[in-house]
Every structure is written in C-alpha cells, then in structure tokens.
Design a protein around this motif. Structure first.
Motif, PDB file in Angstrom:
ATOM      1  N   MET A   1       0.835  -1.184   0.000  1.00 25.24           N
ATOM      2  CA  MET A   1       0.000   0.000   0.000  1.00 25.24           C
ATOM      3  C   MET A   1       0.876   1.242   0.000  1.00 25.24           C
ATOM      4  O   MET A   1       1.914   1.254   0.624  1.00 25.24           O
ATOM      5  CB  MET A   1      -0.869   0.024   1.254  1.00 25.24           C
ATOM      6  N   ARG A   2       0.394   2.272  -0.641  1.00 21.26           N
ATOM      7  CA  ARG A   2       1.133   3.529  -0.677  1.00 21.26           C
ATOM      8  C   ARG A   2       0.742   4.411   0.492  1.00 21.26           C
ATOM      9  O   ARG A   2      -0.387   4.399   0.940  1.00 21.26           O
ATOM     10  CB  ARG A   2       0.796   4.295  -1.948  1.00 21.26           C
ATOM     11  N   LEU A  37     -20.526  -3.990   1.890  1.00 21.59           N
ATOM     12  CA  LEU A  37     -19.300  -3.184   1.839  1.00 21.59           C
ATOM     13  C   LEU A  37     -18.323  -3.616   2.924  1.00 21.59           C
ATOM     14  O   LEU A  37     -17.113  -3.712   2.689  1.00 21.59           O
ATOM     15  CB  LEU A  37     -19.623  -1.700   1.976  1.00 21.59           C
ATOM     16  N   MET A  38     -18.847  -3.885   4.118  1.00 25.92           N
ATOM     17  CA  MET A  38     -17.990  -4.346   5.215  1.00 25.92           C
ATOM     18  C   MET A  38     -17.345  -5.682   4.860  1.00 25.92           C
ATOM     19  O   MET A  38     -16.168  -5.901   5.141  1.00 25.92           O
ATOM     20  CB  MET A  38     -18.798  -4.477   6.510  1.00 25.92           C
ATOM     21  N   GLY A  39     -18.104  -6.570   4.244  1.00 24.42           N
ATOM     22  CA  GLY A  39     -17.555  -7.854   3.826  1.00 24.42           C
ATOM     23  C   GLY A  39     -16.428  -7.678   2.826  1.00 24.42           C
ATOM     24  O   GLY A  39     -15.383  -8.344   2.921  1.00 24.42           O
ATOM     25  N   GLU A  40     -16.621  -6.789   1.858  1.00 26.62           N
ATOM     26  CA  GLU A  40     -15.575  -6.504   0.868  1.00 26.62           C
ATOM     27  C   GLU A  40     -14.338  -5.905   1.537  1.00 26.62           C
ATOM     28  O   GLU A  40     -13.203  -6.259   1.211  1.00 26.62           O
ATOM     29  CB  GLU A  40     -16.102  -5.549  -0.209  1.00 26.62           C
ATOM     30  N   LEU A  41     -14.558  -4.992   2.472  1.00 32.50           N
ATOM     31  CA  LEU A  41     -13.444  -4.377   3.195  1.00 32.50           C
ATOM     32  C   LEU A  41     -12.656  -5.433   3.955  1.00 32.50           C
ATOM     33  O   LEU A  41     -11.425  -5.475   3.886  1.00 32.50           O
ATOM     34  CB  LEU A  41     -13.950  -3.302   4.158  1.00 32.50           C
ATOM     35  N   SER A  44     -10.608  -7.583   1.670  1.00 28.67           N
ATOM     36  CA  SER A  44      -9.453  -6.838   1.179  1.00 28.67           C
ATOM     37  C   SER A  44      -8.366  -6.740   2.246  1.00 28.67           C
ATOM     38  O   SER A  44      -7.178  -6.921   1.962  1.00 28.67           O
ATOM     39  CB  SER A  44      -9.900  -5.445   0.742  1.00 28.67           C
ATOM     40  N   VAL A  45      -8.768  -6.475   3.478  1.00 32.90           N
ATOM     41  CA  VAL A  45      -7.811  -6.374   4.583  1.00 32.90           C
ATOM     42  C   VAL A  45      -7.156  -7.730   4.831  1.00 32.90           C
ATOM     43  O   VAL A  45      -5.936  -7.814   5.005  1.00 32.90           O
ATOM     44  CB  VAL A  45      -8.506  -5.844   5.854  1.00 32.90           C
ATOM     45  N   ALA A  46      -7.952  -8.800   4.837  1.00 32.40           N
ATOM     46  CA  ALA A  46      -7.394 -10.144   5.055  1.00 32.40           C
ATOM     47  C   ALA A  46      -6.377 -10.478   3.974  1.00 32.40           C
ATOM     48  O   ALA A  46      -5.299 -11.020   4.264  1.00 32.40           O
ATOM     49  CB  ALA A  46      -8.509 -11.174   5.084  1.00 32.40           C
ATOM     50  N   SER A  47      -6.692 -10.134   2.736  1.00 34.00           N
ATOM     51  CA  SER A  47      -5.771 -10.381   1.633  1.00 34.00           C
ATOM     52  C   SER A  47      -4.474  -9.596   1.814  1.00 34.00           C
ATOM     53  O   SER A  47      -3.378 -10.122   1.620  1.00 34.00           O
ATOM     54  CB  SER A  47      -6.445 -10.007   0.314  1.00 34.00           C
ATOM     55  N   ALA A  48      -4.598  -8.326   2.203  1.00 36.47           N
ATOM     56  CA  ALA A  48      -3.413  -7.487   2.411  1.00 36.47           C
ATOM     57  C   ALA A  48      -2.573  -8.013   3.574  1.00 36.47           C
ATOM     58  O   ALA A  48      -1.339  -8.035   3.499  1.00 36.47           O
ATOM     59  CB  ALA A  48      -3.823  -6.039   2.665  1.00 36.47           C
ATOM     60  N   PHE A  54      -0.301  -5.136   4.286  1.00 36.30           N
ATOM     61  CA  PHE A  54      -1.129  -4.314   5.181  1.00 36.30           C
ATOM     62  C   PHE A  54      -0.225  -3.448   6.039  1.00 36.30           C
ATOM     63  O   PHE A  54       0.760  -3.912   6.597  1.00 36.30           O
ATOM     64  CB  PHE A  54      -2.004  -5.199   6.069  1.00 36.30           C
ATOM     65  N   ASP A  55      -0.573  -2.168   6.144  1.00 40.44           N
ATOM     66  CA  ASP A  55       0.218  -1.225   6.923  1.00 40.44           C
ATOM     67  C   ASP A  55      -0.720  -0.412   7.810  1.00 40.44           C
ATOM     68  O   ASP A  55      -1.432   0.474   7.329  1.00 40.44           O
ATOM     69  CB  ASP A  55       1.005  -0.314   5.983  1.00 40.44           C
TER      70      ASP A  55
END
Length: 87
Positions: A1-2, A37-41, A44-48, A54-55
């Motif tokens: 992540m940037r 949306l929470m599920g998608e978030l 995404s966080v789990a993947s990162a 993840f930072d």
C-alpha cells in the motif's frame, strides 16, 4: 500500500486510467449495502495481511487525512472501522 503523505502521481499511469479505475470501483460498490461493503473491506484487509502488504500506520494516516472532512458521527464510524480492521 502507498502512503498518502508521500503520494506522488505515477508518471507511468495516466490520470485518465486512474479516473477510470475510480469510476469502475464506484460502479462496483455503489449497489452494495453497508454489510456487503464491510464484507468486501474485510476480504481486502485479510488479503493485504496475508500478503504482508497491510500497513496499520498507513491506515492511521488515511484517517487523519479524511477526518477533517467528516462530521462527528462519521469520525466515530471511521474509528470503529479502523479498530475492526486492525483487530
């Protein structure tokens, strides 16, 4: 992540391409309710987290960046989401 504070436009990626990806993301998520949306978030966080990208500090930077534009309820919800994501 940037990191947002260190953000510089990517010269290899034209602004039009960035705008297109934003439009595509908006179209993808616009029909979702809060639970979706929470599920998608969370996916995404789990993947990162699994990929090591993840930072948590970057998440805090983002919150500090957007908070002045939010009302009190939105700031509380953002803080709650960040706590959930950092878990």
């Amino acid at each position: 992540m940037r990191r947002l504070k260190d953000y510089k436009a990517d010269a290899r990626r034209p602004v039009e391409a960035s705008a297109k990806s934003v439009d595509e993301a908006a179209a993808k998520y616009s029909g979702m309710n809060e639970n979706e949306l929470m599920g998608e978030l969370m996916k995404s966080v789990a993947s990162a987290k699994n990929s090591g990208s993840f930072d948590a500090a970057e998440l805090d930077d983002f919150a500090a960046f957007v908070s002045p534009n939010l009302d009190e309820d939105q700031r509380k919800r953002l803080a709650e989401l960040i706590r959930m994501v950092k878990g």
